[in-house]
Structure formats: C-alpha cells, structure tokens
Scaffold this active site. Sequence first.
Site, PDB file in Angstrom:
ATOM      1  N   HIS A 187       3.991   1.512  -8.165  1.00 30.83           N
ATOM      2  CA  HIS A 187       2.909   0.531  -8.079  1.00 30.83           C
ATOM      3  C   HIS A 187       1.958   0.683  -9.274  1.00 30.83           C
ATOM      4  O   HIS A 187       1.500  -0.299  -9.846  1.00 30.83           O
ATOM      5  CB  HIS A 187       2.096   0.743  -6.789  1.00 30.83           C
ATOM      6  CG  HIS A 187       2.879   0.615  -5.524  1.00 30.83           C
ATOM      7  ND1 HIS A 187       3.128   1.685  -4.687  1.00 30.83           N
ATOM      8  CD2 HIS A 187       3.461  -0.456  -4.930  1.00 30.83           C
ATOM      9  CE1 HIS A 187       3.812   1.270  -3.636  1.00 30.83           C
ATOM     10  NE2 HIS A 187       4.036  -0.023  -3.757  1.00 30.83           N
ATOM     11  N   SER A 191       9.430   5.073  -3.687  1.00 24.81           N
ATOM     12  CA  SER A 191       9.259   4.126  -2.587  1.00 24.81           C
ATOM     13  C   SER A 191       8.270   4.711  -1.595  1.00 24.81           C
ATOM     14  O   SER A 191       8.265   5.927  -1.373  1.00 24.81           O
ATOM     15  CB  SER A 191      10.606   3.918  -1.878  1.00 24.81           C
ATOM     16  OG  SER A 191      10.400   3.283  -0.627  1.00 24.81           O
ATOM     17  N   GLY A 213       0.800  -1.219   0.000  1.00 27.53           N
ATOM     18  CA  GLY A 213       0.000   0.000   0.000  1.00 27.53           C
ATOM     19  C   GLY A 213       0.835   1.273   0.000  1.00 27.53           C
ATOM     20  O   GLY A 213       2.025   1.249  -0.273  1.00 27.53           O
ATOM     21  N   PHE A 214       0.158   2.401   0.310  1.00 26.85           N
ATOM     22  CA  PHE A 214       0.745   3.743   0.180  1.00 26.85           C
ATOM     23  C   PHE A 214       1.282   3.876  -1.250  1.00 26.85           C
ATOM     24  O   PHE A 214       2.453   4.145  -1.476  1.00 26.85           O
ATOM     25  CB  PHE A 214       1.828   4.004   1.231  1.00 26.85           C
ATOM     26  CG  PHE A 214       1.897   5.468   1.624  1.00 26.85           C
ATOM     27  CD1 PHE A 214       0.897   6.030   2.396  1.00 26.85           C
ATOM     28  CD2 PHE A 214       2.930   6.281   1.195  1.00 26.85           C
ATOM     29  CE1 PHE A 214       0.934   7.380   2.745  1.00 26.85           C
ATOM     30  CE2 PHE A 214       2.986   7.624   1.524  1.00 26.85           C
ATOM     31  CZ  PHE A 214       1.978   8.167   2.312  1.00 26.85           C
ATOM     32  N   GLN A 219       7.515 -10.059   7.669  1.00 25.10           N
ATOM     33  CA  GLN A 219       8.719  -9.698   6.914  1.00 25.10           C
ATOM     34  C   GLN A 219       9.453  -8.506   7.543  1.00 25.10           C
ATOM     35  O   GLN A 219      10.432  -8.021   6.989  1.00 25.10           O
ATOM     36  CB  GLN A 219       8.392  -9.443   5.439  1.00 25.10           C
ATOM     37  CG  GLN A 219       7.656  -8.141   5.150  1.00 25.10           C
ATOM     38  CD  GLN A 219       7.271  -8.028   3.680  1.00 25.10           C
ATOM     39  OE1 GLN A 219       6.493  -8.823   3.162  1.00 25.10           O
ATOM     40  NE2 GLN A 219       7.820  -7.039   2.995  1.00 25.10           N
TER      41      GLN A 219
END
Length: 283
Positions: free
Chosen positions: A37, A185, A31-32, A61
């Site tokens: 993406h 990112s 997400g975000f 993770q």
Amino acid sequence: MEIITDITSMQQSALSLRREGRRIAFVPTMGFLHEGHASLLREGRQRGDVLVLSIFVNPIQFGPSEDLDSYPRNLEGDCVIARACGVDIVFTPTAAGMYPPGFQTAIRVPELALPLCGASRPGHFDGVATVVAKLFNIVQPDLALFGRKDFQQLAIIRRMTLDLSLPVEIVGMPIVREADGLAMSSRNAYLSADQRQSALCLSRAIRLVRERYAAGERRAETLREEALKLIADEPAATIDYLELRDAATLEPAADVSDTTLMALAVKIGTTRLIDNTLLGDDL
Ligand code: AMP
C-alpha cells in the site's frame, strides 16, 4: 492529515479542492496497510497535489463464508503509515453510510469477472467495481493507483473506467514482495510461522514458470503442470486455481508469450492467498 468519515464532507472537500485546480491522487484500500500500500501512496504523493487514502472493508465484495468479520483492522497503525507517506486525507466511511437502506445499484464487468478469482468468488468483482465507482464519485480523483497484486481487479477497473467514461487516470503499480518472495498482503497476518513458510510455494511456482519460460518452454499446459506439481508437494497448500492466460482478455493461452499472465490462488490452511506474474515483466 485529516480523517473524514462523513461521505458528504469528503465529497464537498474534494469538489472544492478541484475547483482550486488541485490534482487529487487516490489510493483505495481495505486498510491494515503494508509496504505494498505504501508504494502506491508514495507514487500518488509524487503524482498529485492532494493525496487521499480510503480505508473501507467493503462488505459487498465478501461472500457469505468469507473473512469479512475477521479481516484485520488497525486504524491507528494505518494512520502512522499514511502520515509517513504524506497522505492529506484518510477517508474512512462506514458500511451504513456507503450502503443506505434500499441500496440496490451494481456495476458489473461480466466477462473479465468470469475466470480466475471471479469463478471462485461469485459476485466479488461486482462488489469491487461498485464500491470503486462509488469511491470515485465521492473522492473525485484525477488519478487512482492500484496494485498489480490484484491483476484481475485492475483489469476490471480499467475496463469500467473506459466503458463508463470516468474521468480518472488509472495507474497500475508493481507487486511488492517480502525479501523471500511472498507477495505482501494484509491476509498474511492470518498465517502461523509454519504456514508463512508453506505460503512461499506461490512465489516459488511463479519463479519456476518464469525460469522455464526464460529457458524457452512455451507450452502453457506443460508450464501449468510443473507449477501445479510444485504446489501439490506442499502439504499445507490447496490449489484454488493456477492458470496461464492472455493478460488483456484473461482468456486461456495454449502457447505463452511476454503478454501471458500466470495467476494463482492457493489456500494455506483457511487463508486464501493470490499471486501473479506477467511473463514479459520483471518479477
Ligand atoms: P487491499 O487493501 O488489499 O484492498 O489493497 C489495496 C490496494 O493495494 C490494491 O490496489 C492492491 O492491489 C494494492 N496492493 C495490495 N498488496 C499489494 C502488494 N503486495 N504490492 C502492490 N500493491 C498491493
């Protein structure tokens, strides 16, 4: 666009879509969402009949001192981007649903997980491989898209898919960068304006090595030292690793070639950023 949180509902929907002969394209994320993406989603839209996006900040993770609790989240904003990219289903499972009491199964891809990010984030890639295998079983994709921004992750998922004969086509996608070179990112959101400038040292180091390679330099150690020096000149940066390795095996390379991966992880303040380049690829 449908939002599904329940794991069984997602799996039932996926199984019935497949029975109808529809090709499911899948983009797993935490997400975000940003343009990186979105590039995966657009490609998935082209390649599949049904596009599924998962948003899940996967606790297994993250290491104990990592940013699980502070990881940026914005489901509403993500849904705006998802809709614009033609997503059909947003799958947003809960951690309790994904990891029921007594959960103990893990998938390990031990050799590919050893170097680079695996060395500084013990257990990270076990968490990644395990959640991706689980998501594949729930979403039943024909194809799944991953960014080369996380090059080692992509290599591990390809290996797992081959080793376990998972019936999923894995598609690797180019790194999307800001205009000034910074790899996009979700974690860039942690950076102050000053840190955002300092963070440019990662892509500058990559550009330097690519230029020196284009000019004929082939000694990995020479290239590595020049890149390390560039980053050492940035006071806000602390190097985690900077390495030149064979892109297929992730083993160290003495002499570099088109199939050499340069990968680095650098902390800017407390924010750990990664970037990489394949010397034979376009930037
Ligand atoms: P994340 O939400 O960070 O787990 O990333 C989800 C997927 O998006 C992974 O396959 C990433 O490699 C990919 N991704 C993240 N950032 C980028 C980027 N800048 N360019 C291309 N793909 C990206």
